[in-house]
Scaffold this motif. Structure first.
Motif, PDB file in Angstrom:
ATOM      1  N   SER A 183      -9.249  -2.884   2.280  1.00 34.07           N
ATOM      2  CA  SER A 183      -9.744  -1.522   2.086  1.00 34.07           C
ATOM      3  C   SER A 183      -8.624  -0.613   1.597  1.00 34.07           C
ATOM      4  CB  SER A 183     -10.308  -0.981   3.412  1.00 34.07           C
ATOM      5  OG  SER A 183     -11.404  -1.756   3.835  1.00 34.07           O
ATOM      6  N   PHE A 184      -8.944   0.217   0.616  1.00 35.05           N
ATOM      7  CA  PHE A 184      -7.968   1.122   0.027  1.00 35.05           C
ATOM      8  C   PHE A 184      -8.520   2.545  -0.004  1.00 35.05           C
ATOM      9  CE2 PHE A 184      -7.010  -3.048  -1.671  1.00 35.05           C
ATOM     10  CZ  PHE A 184      -5.622  -3.091  -1.659  1.00 35.05           C
ATOM     11  N   SER A 228      -9.616   6.083  -1.585  1.00 34.63           N
ATOM     12  CA  SER A 228     -10.453   6.300  -2.768  1.00 34.63           C
ATOM     13  C   SER A 228      -9.659   6.746  -3.996  1.00 34.63           C
ATOM     14  CB  SER A 228     -11.548   7.321  -2.456  1.00 34.63           C
ATOM     15  OG  SER A 228     -10.978   8.541  -2.004  1.00 34.63           O
ATOM     16  N   GLN A 259      -8.780   4.070  -6.551  1.00 35.12           N
ATOM     17  CA  GLN A 259      -9.835   3.339  -7.244  1.00 35.12           C
ATOM     18  C   GLN A 259      -9.740   3.405  -8.774  1.00 35.12           C
ATOM     19  OE1 GLN A 259     -13.721   4.196  -5.715  1.00 35.12           O
ATOM     20  NE2 GLN A 259     -14.691   2.477  -6.799  1.00 35.12           N
ATOM     21  N   SER A 298     -18.289   1.579  -1.391  1.00 38.71           N
ATOM     22  CA  SER A 298     -18.528   0.507  -2.357  1.00 38.71           C
ATOM     23  C   SER A 298     -19.298  -0.643  -1.712  1.00 38.71           C
ATOM     24  CB  SER A 298     -17.210  -0.011  -2.921  1.00 38.71           C
ATOM     25  OG  SER A 298     -16.470  -0.693  -1.910  1.00 38.71           O
ATOM     26  N   THR A 339      -7.304   0.710 -10.183  1.00 35.70           N
ATOM     27  CA  THR A 339      -7.356  -0.661  -9.677  1.00 35.70           C
ATOM     28  C   THR A 339      -8.179  -1.584 -10.566  1.00 35.70           C
ATOM     29  OG1 THR A 339      -7.138   0.184  -7.420  1.00 35.70           O
ATOM     30  CG2 THR A 339      -7.924  -2.074  -7.679  1.00 35.70           C
ATOM     31  N   ARG A 385       0.830  -1.213   0.000  1.00 38.14           N
ATOM     32  CA  ARG A 385       0.000   0.000   0.000  1.00 38.14           C
ATOM     33  C   ARG A 385       0.864   1.263   0.000  1.00 38.14           C
ATOM     34  NH1 ARG A 385      -5.381  -1.293   2.124  1.00 38.14           N
ATOM     35  NH2 ARG A 385      -5.488  -3.559   2.264  1.00 38.14           N
ATOM     36  N   ASP A 427     -17.130  -2.529   0.653  1.00 39.74           N
ATOM     37  CA  ASP A 427     -16.920  -1.750   1.878  1.00 39.74           C
ATOM     38  C   ASP A 427     -18.088  -1.959   2.836  1.00 39.74           C
ATOM     39  OD1 ASP A 427     -15.665   0.208   3.564  1.00 39.74           O
ATOM     40  OD2 ASP A 427     -17.158   1.652   2.861  1.00 39.74           O
ATOM     41  N   PHE A 443     -13.384   0.008  -1.603  1.00 40.74           N
ATOM     42  CA  PHE A 443     -13.202   1.460  -1.548  1.00 40.74           C
ATOM     43  C   PHE A 443     -14.365   2.086  -0.789  1.00 40.74           C
ATOM     44  CE2 PHE A 443     -10.871   0.014  -5.270  1.00 40.74           C
ATOM     45  CZ  PHE A 443      -9.630   0.619  -5.065  1.00 40.74           C
ATOM     46  N   ALA A 448     -10.613  -5.492  -3.688  1.00 40.54           N
ATOM     47  CA  ALA A 448     -10.319  -4.134  -3.233  1.00 40.54           C
ATOM     48  C   ALA A 448     -11.619  -3.458  -2.840  1.00 40.54           C
ATOM     49  CB  ALA A 448      -9.626  -3.342  -4.337  1.00 40.54           C
TER      50      ALA A 448
END
Length: 413
Positions: A58-59, A61, A64, A40, A67, A15, A43, A37, A35
């Motif tokens: 979780s990443f 935003s 996104q 989403s 990805t 990350r 999420d 976001f 993944a």
């Protein structure tokens, strides 16, 4: 100059590598399995207890748009684990094994390289066990291959860990990490051969490549960063009258030196207490089964609780025999808890002996015991060494790792 990044399940250092590339406008694409976001479906699903593991995917935003996900193998792995379908996740051969997930993302990344090159990509950054097909295709297209080797070279590992069969035979059942097939090991070697530049997180990992049969391209050490340092650490409870509170965190296997930790704690039981945090790799090790009954054992707790536990203990013991880095070292130091570790970790890259931690000889119970006894004779030093450890954490945040990694990629061209 743009880079394609591939990592099947991501982790903290991946990350921050992405963060470094994003900050420099160097990220072309990120290929992974799952993944989530903000806002989403994944999420929201992660808030359901059964699917809480998704939170680990979780990443931020702003990642996104870059990805590309291939979720089915990883979803199958998670579900199979929940329902105990062990045959489906069997090492290497299971249809939803970790190896299967890595192969899937490797092939998916390979299939996207031509388009990525047309869109301006100059290189691909992939990780051990998930790079072979990507690198083979990248070579055909003239893309630079950046490789991340997160743990020491496998031949060096076998050479060092085989010594445990004679030194600590009672702990050998915990050495379950030497099970890779010849095919998988050959694949690791081919990935290394194809790499134009190899990134490692410690000098020990770099030096382990001395056992590679052949010439490798440029190997660069970029140590990982530290978690955010605590602002609340109290050393007032460390007195000569109180027992020294020792802590071990990690998988309970002899590769990480758990046998040495237990032997020292048993020998000094009138002067120390030991807390062990980690899961057993096997139920068939009597030495381990007996040890967790004698000491305070916590099988699993959330990561935030681990950090709190570190802050409540005086010294972290991490006498690993073979480690690519050892993130528990930086985690403990970030909590103001000094660490005793070996030369076969990132310890020599991060620690000056007696200043912000202590270094010991790997594979030596006596070396660990001597180090603990020196601290027992002068407990006052713990506060100063702990404060110095905190200072080290302030000086190398995770963001610095991402910055250095991205700059090293840019400098390669």
């Amino acid at each position: 100059m743009k880079i394609i990044v591939s990592h099947p399940n991501s982790n903290q250092f991946n990350r921050w590598a992405l963060d470094g590339l994003l900050d420099r406008n160097m990220l072309q694409e990120f290929n992974t399995s799952l993944a989530a976001f903000p806002g989403s479906f994944l999420d929201k699903l992660s808030n359901v207890k059964t699917f809480s593991e998704i939170k680990r995917r979780s990443f931020v935003s702003n990642l996104q748009p870059f990805t590309k996900c291939s979720p089915w193998r990883e979803t199958g792995r998670i579900v199979s684990g929940k329902f105990g379908l062990q045959s489906l996740v069997k090492h290497e051969t299971g249809i939803f094994s970790v190896d299967s997930v890595y192969r899937d993302i490797d092939f998916k990344t390979k299939s996207r390289l031509k388009k990525a090159k047309l869109n301006g990509a100059k290189g691909v950054y992939a990780y051990e066990d998930g790079a072979l097909n990507t690198f083979l295709e990248a070579k055909k297209l003239g893309l630079t291959c950046f490789y991340d080797l997160p743990i020491g070279y496998w031949k060096h590992a076998r050479k060092l860990l085989e010594q445990e069969y004679e030194r600590s035979p009672e702990w050998v059942p915990t050495l379950t990490g030497l099970q890779d097939s010849p095919t998988k090991l050959s694949k690791k070697d081919r990935e290394l051969q194809l790499a134009d530049k190899i990134f490692v997180a410690s000098t020990f990992t770099k030096n382990s490549l001395v056992d590679f049969d052949g010439i490798l391209n440029n190997v660069q050490v970029v140590p990982y960063g530290f978690p955010n340092p605590t602002t609340k650490r109290n050393y007032s409870n460390i007195t000569r009258r109180n027992k020294l509170k020792l802590l071990f965190v990690g998988r309970l296997e002899q590769r990480k030196g758990i046998g040495d930790v237990v032997k020292v704690a048993d020998a000094l039981k009138n002067h120390v207490s030991l807390t062990i945090v980690g899961q057993k790799p096997t139920q068939d090790c009597e030495a381990l089964n007996s040890a967790v009954k004698r000491h305070h054992w916590i099988s699993s707790i959330p990561h935030a609780k681990v950090l709190e536990l570190m802050k409540e203990h005086d010294v972290l013991l991490f006498p690993s025999l073979f480690e690519g880095f050892g993130m528990v070292i930086t985690e403990a130091m970030s909590q103001g808890t000094p660490v005793i570790t070996t030369e076969r970790t990132a310890g020599p890259d991060l620690i000056e002996h007696g200043e912000n931690g202590w270094l010991m000889k790997a594979g030596s119970t006596l070396s660990l015991k001597n180090c603990v006894e020196e601290i027992l004779e002068n407990k006052e030093i713990i506060a100063q060494v702990g404060k110095n450890a905190l200072e080290s954490a302030y000086n190398r945040p995770w963001k610095k790792y991402g910055e250095e990694l991205a700059q090293a990629m840019r400098d390669h061209f």
